[in-house]
Design a protein around this motif. Structure first.
Motif, PDB file in Angstrom:
ATOM      1  N   GLY A  13       0.839  -1.190   0.000  1.00  0.00           N
ATOM      2  CA  GLY A  13       0.000   0.000   0.000  1.00  0.00           C
ATOM      3  C   GLY A  13       0.875   1.242   0.000  1.00  0.00           C
ATOM      4  N   SER A  14       0.294   2.361  -0.397  1.00  0.00           N
ATOM      5  CA  SER A  14       1.089   3.589  -0.436  1.00  0.00           C
ATOM      6  C   SER A  14       0.220   4.805  -0.162  1.00  0.00           C
ATOM      7  N   GLY A  15       0.792   5.733   0.580  1.00  0.00           N
ATOM      8  CA  GLY A  15       0.185   7.036   0.793  1.00  0.00           C
ATOM      9  C   GLY A  15       1.202   8.084   0.396  1.00  0.00           C
ATOM     10  N   LEU A  16       0.811   9.021  -0.457  1.00  0.00           N
ATOM     11  CA  LEU A  16       1.742  10.038  -0.946  1.00  0.00           C
ATOM     12  C   LEU A  16       1.316  11.401  -0.415  1.00  0.00           C
ATOM     13  N   PHE A  17       2.299  12.164   0.088  1.00  0.00           N
ATOM     14  CA  PHE A  17       2.006  13.445   0.734  1.00  0.00           C
ATOM     15  C   PHE A  17       2.985  14.507   0.230  1.00  0.00           C
ATOM     16  N   TYR A  18       2.462  15.703   0.005  1.00  0.00           N
ATOM     17  CA  TYR A  18       3.323  16.827  -0.352  1.00  0.00           C
ATOM     18  C   TYR A  18       3.150  17.920   0.697  1.00  0.00           C
ATOM     19  N   ASN A  19       4.245  18.201   1.411  1.00  0.00           N
ATOM     20  CA  ASN A  19       4.209  19.151   2.532  1.00  0.00           C
ATOM     21  C   ASN A  19       3.054  18.854   3.484  1.00  0.00           C
ATOM     22  N   GLY A  20       2.869  17.559   3.766  1.00  0.00           N
ATOM     23  CA  GLY A  20       1.866  17.125   4.727  1.00  0.00           C
ATOM     24  C   GLY A  20       0.475  16.942   4.173  1.00  0.00           C
ATOM     25  N   GLN A  21       0.247  17.300   2.906  1.00  0.00           N
ATOM     26  CA  GLN A  21      -1.080  17.184   2.305  1.00  0.00           C
ATOM     27  C   GLN A  21      -1.179  15.885   1.492  1.00  0.00           C
ATOM     28  N   LEU A  22      -2.233  15.140   1.734  1.00  0.00           N
ATOM     29  CA  LEU A  22      -2.431  13.859   1.061  1.00  0.00           C
ATOM     30  C   LEU A  22      -2.734  14.036  -0.424  1.00  0.00           C
ATOM     31  N   ILE A  23      -2.051  13.223  -1.250  1.00  0.00           N
ATOM     32  CA  ILE A  23      -2.409  13.057  -2.658  1.00  0.00           C
ATOM     33  C   ILE A  23      -3.111  11.700  -2.722  1.00  0.00           C
ATOM     34  N   PRO A  24      -4.441  11.658  -2.755  1.00  0.00           N
ATOM     35  CA  PRO A  24      -5.163  10.396  -2.503  1.00  0.00           C
ATOM     36  C   PRO A  24      -5.043   9.359  -3.607  1.00  0.00           C
ATOM     37  N   ASN A  25      -5.219   8.102  -3.182  1.00  0.00           N
ATOM     38  CA  ASN A  25      -5.344   6.961  -4.094  1.00  0.00           C
ATOM     39  C   ASN A  25      -4.150   6.794  -5.035  1.00  0.00           C
ATOM     40  N   PHE A  26      -2.944   6.953  -4.494  1.00  0.00           N
ATOM     41  CA  PHE A  26      -1.732   6.731  -5.283  1.00  0.00           C
ATOM     42  C   PHE A  26      -1.322   5.271  -5.078  1.00  0.00           C
ATOM     43  N   GLU A  27      -1.818   4.390  -5.939  1.00  0.00           N
ATOM     44  CA  GLU A  27      -1.677   2.939  -5.757  1.00  0.00           C
ATOM     45  C   GLU A  27      -0.365   2.437  -6.359  1.00  0.00           C
ATOM     46  N   LEU A  28       0.748   2.687  -5.677  1.00  0.00           N
ATOM     47  CA  LEU A  28       2.055   2.304  -6.214  1.00  0.00           C
ATOM     48  C   LEU A  28       2.240   0.796  -6.274  1.00  0.00           C
ATOM     49  N   GLY A  29       1.557   0.064  -5.414  1.00  0.00           N
ATOM     50  CA  GLY A  29       1.651  -1.398  -5.455  1.00  0.00           C
ATOM     51  C   GLY A  29       1.013  -2.005  -6.689  1.00  0.00           C
ATOM     52  N   ARG A  30       0.278  -1.183  -7.445  1.00  0.00           N
ATOM     53  CA  ARG A  30      -0.387  -1.674  -8.659  1.00  0.00           C
ATOM     54  C   ARG A  30       0.436  -1.415  -9.916  1.00  0.00           C
ATOM     55  N   ILE A  31       1.664  -0.893  -9.752  1.00  0.00           N
ATOM     56  CA  ILE A  31       2.539  -0.732 -10.915  1.00  0.00           C
ATOM     57  C   ILE A  31       2.661  -2.084 -11.633  1.00  0.00           C
ATOM     58  N   PRO A  32       2.433  -2.141 -12.937  1.00  0.00           N
ATOM     59  CA  PRO A  32       2.501  -3.431 -13.641  1.00  0.00           C
ATOM     60  C   PRO A  32       3.934  -3.972 -13.712  1.00  0.00           C
ATOM     61  N   TYR A  33       4.048  -5.283 -13.518  1.00  0.00           N
ATOM     62  CA  TYR A  33       5.332  -5.970 -13.687  1.00  0.00           C
ATOM     63  C   TYR A  33       5.034  -7.404 -14.128  1.00  0.00           C
ATOM     64  N   LYS A  34       5.530  -7.776 -15.293  1.00  0.00           N
ATOM     65  CA  LYS A  34       5.280  -9.107 -15.860  1.00  0.00           C
ATOM     66  C   LYS A  34       3.786  -9.430 -15.887  1.00  0.00           C
ATOM     67  N   LYS A  35       2.999  -8.428 -16.328  1.00  0.00           N
ATOM     68  CA  LYS A  35       1.548  -8.562 -16.521  1.00  0.00           C
ATOM     69  C   LYS A  35       0.775  -8.735 -15.208  1.00  0.00           C
ATOM     70  N   LYS A  36       1.416  -8.447 -14.089  1.00  0.00           N
ATOM     71  CA  LYS A  36       0.761  -8.514 -12.784  1.00  0.00           C
ATOM     72  C   LYS A  36       1.126  -7.262 -11.988  1.00  0.00           C
ATOM     73  N   PRO A  37       0.354  -6.934 -10.954  1.00  0.00           N
ATOM     74  CA  PRO A  37       0.763  -5.834 -10.074  1.00  0.00           C
ATOM     75  C   PRO A  37       2.083  -6.175  -9.395  1.00  0.00           C
ATOM     76  N   ILE A  38       2.949  -5.179  -9.246  1.00  0.00           N
ATOM     77  CA  ILE A  38       4.286  -5.436  -8.704  1.00  0.00           C
ATOM     78  C   ILE A  38       4.239  -5.937  -7.261  1.00  0.00           C
ATOM     79  N   GLU A  39       3.124  -5.684  -6.539  1.00  0.00           N
ATOM     80  CA  GLU A  39       3.014  -6.184  -5.169  1.00  0.00           C
ATOM     81  C   GLU A  39       3.005  -7.716  -5.136  1.00  0.00           C
ATOM     82  N   GLN A  40       2.605  -8.340  -6.242  1.00  0.00           N
ATOM     83  CA  GLN A  40       2.626  -9.802  -6.296  1.00  0.00           C
ATOM     84  C   GLN A  40       4.036 -10.352  -6.496  1.00  0.00           C
ATOM     85  N   TYR A  41       4.986  -9.463  -6.648  1.00  0.00           N
ATOM     86  CA  TYR A  41       6.407  -9.823  -6.795  1.00  0.00           C
ATOM     87  C   TYR A  41       7.212  -9.407  -5.580  1.00  0.00           C
TER      88      TYR A  41
END
Length: 248
Positions: free
Chosen positions: A136-164
């Motif tokens: 999971g990931s939460g991204l913040f700029y100067n303490g302010q949330l940038i919502p729903n930044f799903e870094l674990g869903r970056i594609p890798y070998k046709k699957k989300p990278i979190e599965q690797y």
């Protein structure tokens, strides 16, 4: 302000009233097994059970495990597919009769860490990465949330990278910390291609073992372990309610 914080997960639903001003729980955490199938009516019943357990009459903040925009589930994650398109906050308000907010669970954990943990007072772009069953990931700029930044869903070998690179994969494949760190390092390099944070904060179960793998990471970006740990989801869910009323 006192808010009932609820962290909804694929295996368990945890909650406890939180006094955000004094940064303390108002009782012991109460946990309910996530029902199967995890449909909206079944989960709403669990939220109602938590409210009854604490005899709660105030506001509720919920962390929910999928993309959430203005309290609405835009996907269903590891919950039942019938969640897609559901207005989560309104569903729980209808069931309990209490005001409610709903945000993504990783965003909730990040909120807790940035406001009360290792990310407090950090400037620039801060990536709070929770590594457990998934990433999971939460991204913040100067303490302010940038919502729903799903870094674990970056594609890798046709699957989300979190599965690797998730901690659950390390356990399932019986990887050493060095072997797993090579995968996690690859994940961090992909993150840096996208947004180049100024700071990483690592949470989730893996954060207790930073000493075992940190030396194998090659990123130049400062990395620290999260401080709020298992409390992050509940505290951050409560913070989400404050943010909701602040926007009105």
């Amino acid at each position: 302000m006192q808010i009932l914080g609820i962290d909804i997960g694929g295996t368990g639903i945890k909650g406890v009233p939180v006094d955000l001003e004094n940064q303390e729980y108002l009782g012991e955490r109460f946990r309910i097994e996530t029902p199967r199938p995890a449909k909206p009516k079944a989960i709403a019943k669990c939220v109602q059970e938590l409210v009854k357990h604490f005899n709660w009459t105030g506001p509720i903040g919920v962390g929910f495990p999928t993309v959430v925009v203005d309290g609405k589930a835009m996907a269903y994650g590891n919950m039942h597919k019938s969640w897609q398109g559901v207005q989560i906050d309104e569903l729980f308000t209808e069931k309990t009769g209490l005001p409610c907010s709903a945000i993504n669970d990783a965003d909730a954990a990040g909120l807790a860490e940035v406001r009360y943990g290792a990310g407090k007072d950090l400037k620039g772009l801060v990536a709070v990465i929770t590594v457990g069953t998934g990433i999971g990931s939460g991204l913040f700029y100067n303490g302010q949330l940038i919502p729903n930044f799903e870094l674990g869903r970056i594609p890798y070998k046709k699957k989300p990278i979190e599965q690797y690179a998730a901690n659950s994969v390390r356990k399932a494949e019986e990887l050493t910390y060095k072997e797993w760190a090579e995968r996690f390092n690859f994940f961090l390099k992909n993150v840096e291609l996208m947004c180049t944070p100024n700071h990483y904060i690592i949470g989730g179960g893996i954060s207790k073992h930073m000493g075992e793998f940190e030396k194998y990471l090659t990123t130049d970006i400062p990395i620290v372990a999260a401080k709020t740990k298992n409390h992050a989801g509940i505290i951050g869910a409560a913070c989400g309610y404050l943010d909701k009323i602040a926007r009105k």
